[in-house]
Design a protein around this motif. Structure first.
Motif, short mmCIF file in Angstrom:
data_model
loop_
_atom_site.label_atom_id
_atom_site.label_comp_id
_atom_site.label_asym_id
_atom_site.label_seq_id
_atom_site.Cartn_x
_atom_site.Cartn_y
_atom_site.Cartn_z
N ASP A 143 30.09 36.96 38.41
CA ASP A 143 29.84 35.03 38.91
C ASP A 143 28.47 34.55 38.57
O ASP A 143 27.32 36.34 38.12
CB ASP A 143 29.68 34.71 40.57
CG ASP A 143 29.48 36.42 41.21
OD1 ASP A 143 28.68 36.73 41.30
OD2 ASP A 143 29.80 36.15 42.21
N PRO A 150 32.23 27.93 36.04
CA PRO A 150 33.15 27.04 35.13
C PRO A 150 32.48 27.81 34.33
O PRO A 150 31.22 27.08 34.12
CB PRO A 150 34.32 26.27 35.82
CG PRO A 150 33.62 25.47 36.26
CD PRO A 150 32.85 26.44 37.80
N TYR A 152 33.78 30.10 32.65
CA TYR A 152 33.70 31.76 31.83
C TYR A 152 33.29 33.00 33.29
O TYR A 152 33.22 33.89 33.22
CB TYR A 152 33.08 32.40 30.56
CG TYR A 152 33.36 31.66 29.48
CD1 TYR A 152 34.59 31.12 29.46
CD2 TYR A 152 32.80 31.10 29.13
CE1 TYR A 152 35.12 30.68 28.41
CE2 TYR A 152 32.63 30.26 27.48
CZ TYR A 152 34.28 29.98 27.14
OH TYR A 152 34.66 29.56 26.44
N ALA A 155 36.12 36.06 35.86
CA ALA A 155 37.02 35.49 34.89
C ALA A 155 37.79 36.32 34.33
O ALA A 155 37.03 37.98 33.93
CB ALA A 155 37.16 34.19 34.11
N VAL A 168 41.24 32.36 28.81
CA VAL A 168 40.35 32.68 29.85
C VAL A 168 41.39 32.40 31.42
O VAL A 168 41.85 31.78 31.80
CB VAL A 168 39.40 31.66 30.29
CG1 VAL A 168 39.29 29.95 29.95
CG2 VAL A 168 38.53 32.47 31.65
N ARG A 170 41.18 32.53 35.64
CA ARG A 170 39.86 32.26 36.57
C ARG A 170 40.59 31.71 37.85
O ARG A 170 40.79 31.38 38.05
CB ARG A 170 39.04 31.25 35.84
CG ARG A 170 37.41 31.10 35.24
CD ARG A 170 36.52 29.85 35.21
NE ARG A 170 36.20 30.30 36.83
CZ ARG A 170 36.21 28.77 37.77
NH1 ARG A 170 37.19 28.17 36.82
NH2 ARG A 170 34.98 28.41 38.31
#
Length: 201
Positions: A143, A150, A152, A155, A168, A170
Motif C-alpha cells: 500500500d 486505488p 493498484y 492488490a 486487478v 483489491r
C-alpha cells in the motif's frame, strides 16, 4: 550501504543457447553465464524512470530502489518488481526486461496518479502462466501510507506478458492495519479450475 544486498533467489534459464543465471542485487538485475560466471549484461532499475536514468552518468546514487523479488523468466522476458520503501521523489513498479539484451521492454506503473510519492511497491516474486490461451503474469503489491489506495495498491494484479492489464483484485477499499501482499503468488490447478493463491501480510 545495502546497494549490493541480495534478498531473493536466482533463476536459471537457457537463453540464446546459453545457460544463464538471473539475479538481483540492490537495484541491479544481472545475467551471468552459468558455466563460467561471466557477466552477459546488467540493468539498473530506476525509481524515477526518466530516459537514461540507468546510465551511470545520469543515475542518482541515492535512488532508493531495491529489488526484493526473485526474477521470473518466461517468453523471452525477465519479470521483476521493485520497491522504493516510501521515499518521496521515487516510485516502485513492475518491469519486463529482455532476457537476451537486458533492455527494458515495458514498465507497468503502480501509482499512476500519485507521481513520485514513494508508492507503487512490489516486494514479492511474480508467477507466470505460459498457457497460450492466457500468457499472464501475477504479482502482489503493497500500500501507500498504510492506505489501500486505488487502483493498484494492496492488490493482486494480472498483466499480459505484453504489459497490458488483464485484471486487478483489491480485497479492501481502506486499511488501518497496514496489510500488504508480500508473499509470492502460486498458480493452482484444482479439478477443472485454475486459481491464483497468495498470502497477505
Amino acid at each position: 550501504t545495502d546497494g549490493g544486498l541480495i534478498t531473493s533467489s536466482a533463476a536459471v534459464a537457457v537463453v540464446d543457447g546459453i545457460r544463464s543465471v538471473f539475479f538481483a542485487a540492490g537495484k541491479t538485475l544481472y545475467r551471468l553465464n552459468a558455466d563460467n560466471g561471466s557477466l552477459i549484461w546488467k540493468r539498473v532499475i530506476c525509481g524515477n524512470p526518466v530516459p537514461g536514468c540507468d546510465n551511470p552518468i545520469l543515475h542518482r546514487d541515492d535512488d532508493p530502489t531495491r529489488i526484493f523479488s526473485s526474477p521470473a523468466v518466461a517468453s523471452g522476458l525477465v519479470f521483476i518488481g521493485h520497491t522504493v520503501d516510501g521515499v518521496a521523489g521515487y516510485r516502485g513498479g513492475f518491469e519486463a526486461i529482455d532476457a537476451s539484451t537486458g533492455v527494458v521492454r515495458w514498465r507497468f506503473e503502480l501509482d499512476p496518479g500519485g507521481g513520485n510519492r514513494g508508492c507503487g511497491n512490489v516486494w514479492s516474486s511474480a508467477a507466470v502462466d505460459t498457457d497460450p490461451d492466457r500468457n499472464l503474469v501475477f504479482f502482489g503489491t503493497s500500500d501507500c501510507q498504510e492506505n489501500a489506495t486505488p487502483p493498484y495498491h494492496e492488490a493482486v494484479i494480472a498483466l499480459t506478458t505484453k504489459g497490458q492489464l488483464a485484471w486487478v483484485f483489491r480485497p479492501r477499499k481502506s486499511d488501518t492495519c497496514d496489510f500488504d501482499f508480500g508473499a509470492s503468488p502460486n498458480i493452482i490447478n484444482i479439478g477443472s479450475g485454475r486459481f491464483v493463491g497468495i498470502g497477505g501480510k
